[in-house]
Design a protein around this motif. Sequence first.
Motif, short mmCIF file in Angstrom:
data_model
loop_
_atom_site.label_atom_id
_atom_site.label_comp_id
_atom_site.label_asym_id
_atom_site.label_seq_id
_atom_site.Cartn_x
_atom_site.Cartn_y
_atom_site.Cartn_z
N MET A 1 1.06 -1.28 0.03
CA MET A 1 0.07 0.02 -0.13
C MET A 1 1.00 1.21 -0.05
N ILE A 2 0.38 2.07 -0.64
CA ILE A 2 1.29 3.47 -0.87
C ILE A 2 1.10 4.06 0.31
N ASP A 3 2.00 4.84 0.87
CA ASP A 3 1.66 5.99 2.03
C ASP A 3 1.53 7.29 1.25
N TYR A 4 0.51 7.93 1.22
CA TYR A 4 0.13 9.02 0.55
C TYR A 4 0.66 10.27 1.17
N PHE A 5 0.83 10.02 2.55
CA PHE A 5 1.27 11.17 3.34
C PHE A 5 2.91 11.46 2.94
N SER A 6 3.45 10.36 2.83
CA SER A 6 4.75 10.52 2.65
C SER A 6 5.28 11.08 1.30
N ILE A 7 4.37 10.80 0.44
CA ILE A 7 4.45 11.15 -1.07
C ILE A 7 3.95 12.62 -1.02
#
Length: 51
Positions: A1-7
Amino acid sequence: MIDYFSIALTHGLILFACWRLLFRDDLDSESGVSGKAPRPWLRQQDDNADA
């Protein structure tokens, strides 16, 4: 799962850095740097060259 906060954080910091670079006053100057820039860390070498 992609961590949208870090991106979002990393891209936001990159955009902030670009924004700061684009609005620097020295980027509006066409003349460039006039003369030599002072280099105090080389003062000791300059003093030894004169001797």
